[in-house]
Design an enzyme around this catalytic site. Structure first.
Site, short mmCIF file in Angstrom:
data_model
loop_
_atom_site.label_atom_id
_atom_site.label_comp_id
_atom_site.label_asym_id
_atom_site.label_seq_id
_atom_site.Cartn_x
_atom_site.Cartn_y
_atom_site.Cartn_z
N ASP A 12 0.86 -1.18 0.00
CA ASP A 12 0.00 0.00 0.00
C ASP A 12 0.91 1.24 0.00
O ASP A 12 2.07 1.16 0.42
CB ASP A 12 -0.88 -0.05 1.26
CG ASP A 12 -1.63 1.24 1.49
OD1 ASP A 12 -2.31 1.70 0.57
OD2 ASP A 12 -1.52 1.79 2.60
N ASP A 14 -0.33 4.98 0.85
CA ASP A 14 -0.66 5.98 1.87
C ASP A 14 -0.73 5.37 3.26
O ASP A 14 -1.49 4.43 3.50
CB ASP A 14 -1.98 6.68 1.51
CG ASP A 14 -1.85 7.47 0.22
OD1 ASP A 14 -1.04 8.40 0.19
OD2 ASP A 14 -2.55 7.14 -0.76
#
Length: 196
Positions: A12, A14
């Site tokens: 991922d 953020d």
């Protein structure tokens, strides 16, 4: 040096590669609040800032570019990802929309963060993408994603500790606090990576 990569790692962006607290100062500025990152006890910041989901979506439309441009790197993620890239395939799977590809790739370039693929899927449902890229493990900060991926794929998930992802975790999910810890755990879980 061998040509094949040892692991395919889903990552991922953020709150995982970028600092999870980076959104708070900008939201405070825009909404006239003085909240702390520690106050963000749930992932849905619309609830924390007492705005509607539509208002949050509008805010992200307006400020997403700035948010993604200004986000600081999470700890020494950049250094560890550079070291991993020599032997692992790095696939970034993000809920960011594809229209933010340019600002995203520019950010990766600025911090010299390597990648094999950047998959901006515009949705929090990362399961199809994780399956498509055949990831062996996944790095995440959103608890719901970690639970879905671990249950469906039965692969290790490293969940970066944040105020909004507390709770009891199943066996496949490992709560981590730093990128150094992730690096150490990868070598523990996949001994073949430690023999380089």
């Amino acid at each position: 040096m061998k040509s094949g990569k040892v692991l395919t790692i889903g990552i991922d962006i953020d709150g995982t590669v970028t600092s999870p607290s980076s959104i708070v100062p900008l939201m405070n500025e825009c909404f006239g609040k003085n909240l702390r990152y520690e106050d963000c006890l749930e992932y849905n910041l619309a609830n924390i800032y007492k705005i509607t989901d539509e208002e949050f979506a509008d805010w992200l439309d307006q400020y997403g570019e700035r948010l993604y441009h200004e986000a600081p790197v999470h700890g020494n993620a950049d250094q560890i990802l550079r070291s991993w890239h020599q032997e692992h395939k790095l696939i970034y799977i993000s809920a960011r929309e594809d229209r933010h590809r340019e600002v995203t790739l520019n950010w990766f370039s600025r911090y010299h963060i390597p990648y094999d693929e950047v998959d901006l899927i515009g949705s929090h449902d990362k399961l199809a993408s994780a399956r498509k890229w055949e990831v062996n493990l996944f790095l995440e900060d959103r608890l719901e994603n970690a639970l879905q991926l671990s249950e469906e794929l039965e692969i290790p998930i490293f969940l970066f500790d944040t105020p909004y992802n507390q709770g009891v975790l199943p066996d496949f999910i490992h709560r981590v606090y730093t990128w150094e810890e992730v690096n150490h755990k990868v070598k523990q879980l996949f001994p073949q990576t430690a023999s380089r």
